[in-house]
Write a protein that holds these residues in place. Structure first.
Motif, PDB file in Angstrom:
ATOM      1  N   SER A 129       0.846  -1.196   0.000  1.00  2.00           N
ATOM      2  CA  SER A 129       0.000   0.000   0.000  1.00  2.00           C
ATOM      3  C   SER A 129       0.880   1.245   0.000  1.00  2.00           C
ATOM      4  O   SER A 129       1.727   1.420   0.890  1.00  2.00           O
ATOM      5  CB  SER A 129      -0.918   0.001   1.230  1.00  2.00           C
ATOM      6  OG  SER A 129      -1.602   1.227   1.359  1.00  2.00           O
ATOM      7  N   ARG A 130       0.698   2.098  -0.990  1.00  3.37           N
ATOM      8  CA  ARG A 130       1.494   3.324  -1.040  1.00  3.37           C
ATOM      9  C   ARG A 130       1.165   4.229   0.139  1.00  3.37           C
ATOM     10  O   ARG A 130       2.049   4.906   0.679  1.00  3.37           O
ATOM     11  CB  ARG A 130       1.216   4.060  -2.349  1.00  3.37           C
ATOM     12  CG  ARG A 130       1.727   3.333  -3.594  1.00  3.37           C
ATOM     13  CD  ARG A 130       1.468   4.144  -4.843  1.00  3.37           C
ATOM     14  NE  ARG A 130       1.958   3.468  -6.033  1.00  3.37           N
ATOM     15  CZ  ARG A 130       1.839   3.954  -7.273  1.00  3.37           C
ATOM     16  NH1 ARG A 130       1.240   5.139  -7.450  1.00  3.37           N
ATOM     17  NH2 ARG A 130       2.309   3.277  -8.302  1.00  3.37           N
ATOM     18  N   ILE A 131      -0.102   4.255   0.533  1.00  4.74           N
ATOM     19  CA  ILE A 131      -0.495   5.110   1.653  1.00  4.74           C
ATOM     20  C   ILE A 131       0.189   4.648   2.940  1.00  4.74           C
ATOM     21  O   ILE A 131       0.751   5.460   3.692  1.00  4.74           O
ATOM     22  CB  ILE A 131      -2.031   5.093   1.817  1.00  4.74           C
ATOM     23  CG1 ILE A 131      -2.700   5.693   0.575  1.00  4.74           C
ATOM     24  CG2 ILE A 131      -2.443   5.862   3.061  1.00  4.74           C
ATOM     25  CD1 ILE A 131      -4.215   5.621   0.608  1.00  4.74           C
ATOM     26  N   LEU A 132       0.154   3.329   3.216  1.00  4.38           N
ATOM     27  CA  LEU A 132       0.793   2.812   4.424  1.00  4.38           C
ATOM     28  C   LEU A 132       2.307   2.981   4.364  1.00  4.38           C
ATOM     29  O   LEU A 132       2.949   3.242   5.389  1.00  4.38           O
ATOM     30  CB  LEU A 132       0.438   1.338   4.608  1.00  4.38           C
ATOM     31  CG  LEU A 132      -1.001   1.023   5.033  1.00  4.38           C
ATOM     32  CD1 LEU A 132      -1.218  -0.488   5.111  1.00  4.38           C
ATOM     33  CD2 LEU A 132      -1.311   1.671   6.382  1.00  4.38           C
ATOM     34  N   THR A 133       2.876   2.827   3.190  1.00  5.37           N
ATOM     35  CA  THR A 133       4.332   2.996   3.054  1.00  5.37           C
ATOM     36  C   THR A 133       4.753   4.414   3.414  1.00  5.37           C
ATOM     37  O   THR A 133       5.729   4.620   4.152  1.00  5.37           O
ATOM     38  CB  THR A 133       4.765   2.663   1.620  1.00  5.37           C
ATOM     39  OG1 THR A 133       4.413   1.313   1.304  1.00  5.37           O
ATOM     40  CG2 THR A 133       6.274   2.830   1.467  1.00  5.37           C
ATOM     41  N   LYS A 134       4.025   5.399   2.892  1.00  8.43           N
ATOM     42  CA  LYS A 134       4.349   6.789   3.200  1.00  8.43           C
ATOM     43  C   LYS A 134       4.037   7.130   4.660  1.00  8.43           C
ATOM     44  O   LYS A 134       4.786   7.878   5.304  1.00  8.43           O
ATOM     45  CB  LYS A 134       3.571   7.713   2.270  1.00  8.43           C
ATOM     46  CG  LYS A 134       3.999   7.619   0.815  1.00  8.43           C
ATOM     47  CD  LYS A 134       3.184   8.567  -0.057  1.00  8.43           C
ATOM     48  CE  LYS A 134       3.632   8.483  -1.515  1.00  8.43           C
ATOM     49  NZ  LYS A 134       2.825   9.388  -2.394  1.00  8.43           N
ATOM     50  N   ALA A 135       2.950   6.556   5.205  1.00  4.44           N
ATOM     51  CA  ALA A 135       2.551   6.872   6.579  1.00  4.44           C
ATOM     52  C   ALA A 135       3.518   6.300   7.607  1.00  4.44           C
ATOM     53  O   ALA A 135       3.708   6.882   8.685  1.00  4.44           O
ATOM     54  CB  ALA A 135       1.136   6.353   6.847  1.00  4.44           C
TER      55      ALA A 135
END
Length: 282
Positions: A110-116
């Motif tokens: 998940s790009r969102i989880l990776t950035k978060a």
């Protein structure tokens, strides 16, 4: 009238003979050189200790140390210490691997989880595991829980980062194909992520196995949990230098054995991968 096939056959035999020699030296040469290096090191150690260049009380000759090393095999306490160390090692590596794979796949997919989670990962990952030994000792005392906390913390990040590398290496065309085929998450993990991830994961496991052994013995030495490290501490208290060196040799041989086993597992698991067929490691 001369036979033109004879020179060609002779050349072929020469090539086959030279190839056999190269294969023989490739398999035997490193072992011979390694054995020679060990014997040379032991000879220098013996000379330094016996000649008085270093106090024999602090550095006994290898003949005395190796005698104590062999004698340890007859003691039940020695095998109990080895068993306790290996138990903490196995549990720590297993738990950290499972947690690292699960967390890595979930976050990395998940790009969102990776950035978060990027800042959190980069903050906790550089913290040395040995710095947490006092906290672990306060929480668990001289028990296996202290070792597990330290081992899991250190090895988890190694596995997690390797999983991230594996996911980032997935071919973008394959990702688009999986979307076109409308694969669900489990299918993408099985048929797309895992084959690409496996070489990176095996590298992480090999590194974690060595790190876990080092930390297990370190915690035993500092905190006093049962194991080889605790036996080293007891030998130091009793002033038995041969026992200390014998236990250090035992720890080193365990590390070599673990590394050889992990490399064997890696070769068998990745027999299809270029890193194994080409003789290189990730």
């Amino acid at each position: 009238m001369s036979n033109p096939a004879l020179p060609a056959a002779s050349v072929r035999r020469v090539h086959i003979t030279s190839r056999r020699k190269r294969v023989s030296w490739t398999s035997v040469g490193p072992v011979a050189l390694g054995t020679l290096g060990i014997l040379l090191f032991l000879a220098i150690w013996q000379v330094v200790s016996v000649s008085g260049m270093v106090n024999a009380t602090h550095m006994p000759p290898p003949t005395v140390v190796l005698e104590r090393f062999v004698m340890n095999f007859a003691y039940a306490e020695f095998w109990a210490a080895v068993g306790n160390t290996m138990k903490a090692w196995l549990l720590g590596v297993s738990i950290s691997t499972v947690l690292g794979i699960i967390a890595g796949i979930i976050i990395g997919s998940s790009r969102i989880l990776t950035k978060a989670t990027h800042s959190t990962v980069e903050f906790f990952r550089p913290i040395p595991a040995v710095a947490l030994i006092p906290i672990a000792a306060l929480l668990f005392g001289p028990r296996i829980g202290t070792e597990l906390m330290i081992i899991i913390y250190a090895c988890f990040w190694v596995v997690l980062i390797q999983v991230f590398y594996g996911i980032s290496d997935v071919d973008k065309v394959a990702v688009d194909t999986a979307r076109t085929l409308r694969m669900n998450f489990a299918q993408r993990v099985r048929y797309l992520l895992f084959p690409t991830l496996l070489p990176f994961l095996m590298t992480g496991l090999r590194l974690s196995a060595t790190i876990a052994l080092i930390l297990a013995i370190s915690v035993e030495l500092i905190v006093g949990t049962p194991g080889l490290g605790q036996e080293v501490a007891f030998a130091q208290i009793n002033g038995s230098a041969p026992a200390i060196y014998a236990l250090i040799i035992t720890s080193g041989l365990l590390g070599i054995a673990i590394n050889m086993i992990m490399r064997f597992v890696e070769r068998k698991t990745l027999f299809w991968h270029q890193s194994v067929r080409g003789g290189t490691s990730l």
